[in-house]
Motif scaffolding. Structure first.
Motif, PDB file in Angstrom:
ATOM      1  N   GLU A 182     -44.050 -80.088   7.413  1.00 17.56           N
ATOM      2  CA  GLU A 182     -42.584 -80.212   7.351  1.00 17.56           C
ATOM      3  C   GLU A 182     -41.953 -80.282   8.735  1.00 17.56           C
ATOM      4  O   GLU A 182     -40.749 -80.449   8.870  1.00 17.56           O
ATOM      5  N   LEU A 183     -42.772 -80.104   9.773  1.00 19.77           N
ATOM      6  CA  LEU A 183     -42.216 -80.009  11.123  1.00 19.77           C
ATOM      7  C   LEU A 183     -42.075 -81.373  11.787  1.00 19.77           C
ATOM      8  O   LEU A 183     -42.926 -82.238  11.639  1.00 19.77           O
ATOM      9  N   SER A 184     -40.969 -81.543  12.495  1.00 24.35           N
ATOM     10  CA  SER A 184     -40.795 -82.764  13.274  1.00 24.35           C
ATOM     11  C   SER A 184     -40.054 -82.432  14.561  1.00 24.35           C
ATOM     12  O   SER A 184     -39.491 -81.350  14.712  1.00 24.35           O
ATOM     13  N   ASN A 185     -40.095 -83.379  15.463  1.00 17.86           N
ATOM     14  CA  ASN A 185     -39.470 -83.176  16.763  1.00 17.86           C
ATOM     15  C   ASN A 185     -38.450 -84.274  16.994  1.00 17.86           C
ATOM     16  O   ASN A 185     -38.784 -85.443  17.023  1.00 17.86           O
ATOM     17  N   VAL A 186     -37.186 -83.872  17.093  1.00 16.33           N
ATOM     18  CA  VAL A 186     -36.117 -84.851  17.283  1.00 16.33           C
ATOM     19  C   VAL A 186     -35.296 -84.447  18.496  1.00 16.33           C
ATOM     20  O   VAL A 186     -34.766 -83.333  18.549  1.00 16.33           O
ATOM     21  N   ASN A 187     -35.188 -85.330  19.454  1.00 18.14           N
ATOM     22  CA  ASN A 187     -34.418 -85.024  20.672  1.00 18.14           C
ATOM     23  C   ASN A 187     -34.805 -83.679  21.279  1.00 18.14           C
ATOM     24  O   ASN A 187     -33.948 -82.872  21.618  1.00 18.14           O
ATOM     25  N   ARG A 188     -36.082 -83.410  21.350  1.00 15.41           N
ATOM     26  CA  ARG A 188     -36.600 -82.174  21.952  1.00 15.41           C
ATOM     27  C   ARG A 188     -36.230 -80.917  21.171  1.00 15.41           C
ATOM     28  O   ARG A 188     -36.351 -79.795  21.658  1.00 15.41           O
ATOM     29  N   ILE A 189     -35.755 -81.109  19.943  1.00 13.63           N
ATOM     30  CA  ILE A 189     -35.504 -79.965  19.068  1.00 13.63           C
ATOM     31  C   ILE A 189     -36.529 -80.035  17.944  1.00 13.63           C
ATOM     32  O   ILE A 189     -36.862 -81.129  17.480  1.00 13.63           O
ATOM     33  N   ILE A 190     -37.036 -78.872  17.524  1.00 12.85           N
ATOM     34  CA  ILE A 190     -38.013 -78.881  16.428  1.00 12.85           C
ATOM     35  C   ILE A 190     -37.303 -78.609  15.108  1.00 12.85           C
ATOM     36  O   ILE A 190     -36.469 -77.706  15.008  1.00 12.85           O
ATOM     37  N   LEU A 191     -37.614 -79.416  14.121  1.00  9.13           N
ATOM     38  CA  LEU A 191     -37.019 -79.240  12.803  1.00  9.13           C
ATOM     39  C   LEU A 191     -38.087 -78.846  11.789  1.00  9.13           C
ATOM     40  O   LEU A 191     -39.224 -79.301  11.862  1.00  9.13           O
ATOM     41  N   LYS A 192     -37.682 -77.995  10.855  1.00  8.96           N
ATOM     42  CA  LYS A 192     -38.500 -77.741   9.665  1.00  8.96           C
ATOM     43  C   LYS A 192     -37.697 -78.326   8.517  1.00  8.96           C
ATOM     44  O   LYS A 192     -36.681 -77.759   8.125  1.00  8.96           O
ATOM     45  N   GLY A 193     -38.116 -79.470   8.020  1.00  7.67           N
ATOM     46  CA  GLY A 193     -37.272 -80.210   7.090  1.00  7.67           C
ATOM     47  C   GLY A 193     -36.019 -80.621   7.841  1.00  7.67           C
ATOM     48  O   GLY A 193     -36.100 -81.331   8.842  1.00  7.67           O
ATOM     49  N   GLU A 194     -34.862 -80.122   7.399  1.00  7.35           N
ATOM     50  CA  GLU A 194     -33.625 -80.422   8.123  1.00  7.35           C
ATOM     51  C   GLU A 194     -33.109 -79.209   8.883  1.00  7.35           C
ATOM     52  O   GLU A 194     -32.024 -79.217   9.451  1.00  7.35           O
ATOM     53  N   LYS A 195     -33.902 -78.162   8.854  1.00  9.32           N
ATOM     54  CA  LYS A 195     -33.478 -76.935   9.534  1.00  9.32           C
ATOM     55  C   LYS A 195     -33.951 -76.915  10.976  1.00  9.32           C
ATOM     56  O   LYS A 195     -35.064 -77.318  11.278  1.00  9.32           O
ATOM     57  N   ILE A 196     -33.093 -76.435  11.855  1.00  6.05           N
ATOM     58  CA  ILE A 196     -33.448 -76.357  13.261  1.00  6.05           C
ATOM     59  C   ILE A 196     -34.225 -75.076  13.529  1.00  6.05           C
ATOM     60  O   ILE A 196     -33.822 -73.997  13.088  1.00  6.05           O
ATOM     61  N   ILE A 197     -35.342 -75.204  14.223  1.00  8.17           N
ATOM     62  CA  ILE A 197     -36.085 -74.007  14.608  1.00  8.17           C
ATOM     63  C   ILE A 197     -35.471 -73.448  15.887  1.00  8.17           C
ATOM     64  O   ILE A 197     -35.403 -74.117  16.919  1.00  8.17           O
ATOM     65  N   ILE A 198     -34.975 -72.243  15.767  1.00 12.93           N
ATOM     66  CA  ILE A 198     -34.253 -71.605  16.879  1.00 12.93           C
ATOM     67  C   ILE A 198     -35.253 -70.961  17.846  1.00 12.93           C
ATOM     68  O   ILE A 198     -36.126 -70.203  17.426  1.00 12.93           O
ATOM     69  N   PRO A 199     -35.131 -71.277  19.161  1.00 15.07           N
ATOM     70  CA  PRO A 199     -36.029 -70.660  20.139  1.00 15.07           C
ATOM     71  C   PRO A 199     -35.831 -69.137  20.194  1.00 15.07           C
ATOM     72  O   PRO A 199     -34.734 -68.649  19.918  1.00 15.07           O
ATOM     73  N   THR A 200     -36.890 -68.431  20.542  1.00 17.84           N
ATOM     74  CA  THR A 200     -36.868 -66.963  20.536  1.00 17.84           C
ATOM     75  C   THR A 200     -35.675 -66.385  21.297  1.00 17.84           C
ATOM     76  O   THR A 200     -35.024 -65.447  20.826  1.00 17.84           O
ATOM     77  N   SER A 201     -35.370 -66.966  22.451  1.00 15.38           N
ATOM     78  CA  SER A 201     -34.305 -66.417  23.296  1.00 15.38           C
ATOM     79  C   SER A 201     -32.925 -66.463  22.627  1.00 15.38           C
ATOM     80  O   SER A 201     -32.012 -65.771  23.043  1.00 15.38           O
ATOM     81  N   MET A 202     -32.762 -67.291  21.602  1.00 19.31           N
ATOM     82  CA  MET A 202     -31.441 -67.439  20.976  1.00 19.31           C
ATOM     83  C   MET A 202     -31.337 -66.749  19.618  1.00 19.31           C
ATOM     84  O   MET A 202     -30.281 -66.763  18.980  1.00 19.31           O
ATOM     85  N   ARG A 203     -32.436 -66.138  19.168  1.00 15.36           N
ATOM     86  CA  ARG A 203     -32.444 -65.612  17.795  1.00 15.36           C
ATOM     87  C   ARG A 203     -31.483 -64.457  17.575  1.00 15.36           C
ATOM     88  O   ARG A 203     -30.772 -64.400  16.579  1.00 15.36           O
ATOM     89  N   LYS A 204     -31.457 -63.537  18.542  1.00 15.51           N
ATOM     90  CA  LYS A 204     -30.573 -62.380  18.422  1.00 15.51           C
ATOM     91  C   LYS A 204     -29.103 -62.845  18.312  1.00 15.51           C
ATOM     92  O   LYS A 204     -28.339 -62.378  17.474  1.00 15.51           O
ATOM     93  N   ASN A 205     -28.768 -63.795  19.170  1.00 14.72           N
ATOM     94  CA  ASN A 205     -27.422 -64.352  19.177  1.00 14.72           C
ATOM     95  C   ASN A 205     -27.089 -65.042  17.851  1.00 14.72           C
ATOM     96  O   ASN A 205     -25.971 -64.943  17.339  1.00 14.72           O
ATOM     97  N   MET A 206     -28.082 -65.731  17.290  1.00 14.20           N
ATOM     98  CA  MET A 206     -27.891 -66.402  16.005  1.00 14.20           C
ATOM     99  C   MET A 206     -27.637 -65.388  14.892  1.00 14.20           C
ATOM    100  O   MET A 206     -26.810 -65.619  14.014  1.00 14.20           O
ATOM    101  N   LEU A 207     -28.371 -64.280  14.939  1.00 16.98           N
ATOM    102  CA  LEU A 207     -28.167 -63.240  13.925  1.00 16.98           C
ATOM    103  C   LEU A 207     -26.725 -62.721  14.008  1.00 16.98           C
ATOM    104  O   LEU A 207     -26.052 -62.544  12.990  1.00 16.98           O
ATOM    105  N   ASN A 208     -26.251 -62.519  15.235  1.00 18.02           N
ATOM    106  CA  ASN A 208     -24.863 -62.092  15.426  1.00 18.02           C
ATOM    107  C   ASN A 208     -23.883 -63.074  14.817  1.00 18.02           C
ATOM    108  O   ASN A 208     -22.938 -62.696  14.139  1.00 18.02           O
ATOM    109  N   LYS A 209     -24.128 -64.364  15.088  1.00 17.32           N
ATOM    110  CA  LYS A 209     -23.228 -65.406  14.579  1.00 17.32           C
ATOM    111  C   LYS A 209     -23.258 -65.477  13.058  1.00 17.32           C
ATOM    112  O   LYS A 209     -22.222 -65.587  12.414  1.00 17.32           O
TER     113      LYS A 209
END
Ligand SMILES: [Zn+2]
Length: 203
Positions: free
Chosen positions: A57-84
């Motif tokens: 299900e993984l693909s690479n688009v514009n240097r971003i990794i997708l799982k299906g249509e979902k963006i895989i968030i890099p580790t450094s941004m995960r905490k911030n994403m949880l906050n959001k």
């Protein structure tokens, strides 16, 4: 392929690109996506093991990794994403639903549960809600404090289902038999993973 991920602003996407390029695991993953995966799981570096089961299900688009249509968030941004994700202090299920359509990383659901169960704003509002006797009987203060269990029969097997009344999260275990000792063994192992249940509303 186009990223159809409307919940992400352009600025966010730029940051995700940037952080993805600095994330060692995601860089290993990018190489595997581009070069192709080996036949055996043990041929891939350990840090990407948790991506193995859904590698197709993984693909690479514009240097971003997708799982299906979902963006895989890099580790450094995960905490911030949880906050959001939890900005509006929605419950666990609603917050998970919010994430489900747009972003992903291994273990995201467990981290959402953990994050919300420690949110001081949510804890405070639950505490003040539970002062009313009516609400108290409906909403437990903590996950796995009150659970409901049931046994159902499906496809020649019996299953035990355990529902957490707080998060509405449930677990299902296949039962070898429906003797009390067997049911209790399975319940104990589920509780051991989540902490002990103080009230068990057995049907
Ligand atoms: Zn909260």
């Amino acid at each position: 392929m186009v990223i159809r991920n409307t919940s992400m602003s352009d600025r966010n996407l730029e940051q995700i690109m940037e952080e993805t390029s600095k994330d060692d695991t995601l860089q290993t993953l990018t190489r595997l996506i581009i070069d192709g995966w080996p036949d055996e799981k043990n041929e891939v570096p350990k840090e990407v093991f948790e991506y193995w089961n859904f590698r197709d299900e993984l693909s690479n688009v514009n240097r971003i990794i997708l799982k299906g249509e979902k963006i895989i968030i890099p580790t450094s941004m995960r905490k911030n994403m949880l906050n959001k994700l939890h900005e509006g202090h929605l419950g666990i299920e609603k917050t998970r639903k919010l994430a489900r359509d747009s972003i992903f990383w291994p273990g995201i659901n467990a981290q959402i549960t953990d994050f919300i169960s420690k949110c001081s704003v949510c804890l405070e509002s639950r505490r003040s809600n539970t002062k009313e006797p009516m609400a108290e009987s409906e909403t437990p203060e903590l996950p796995w404090m009150t659970v409901g269990t049931d046994i159902f029969y499906w496809n020649i097997n019996n299953y035990l289902i355990i529902v957490d009344y707080y998060s509405r999260y449930f677990e299902i275990a296949k039962l070898e038999n429906i003797r009390a000792s067997c049911v209790i063994t399975h319940m104990k192992s589920v509780f051991a993973r989540h902490g002990i249940s103080s009230k068990n509303l057995l049907d």
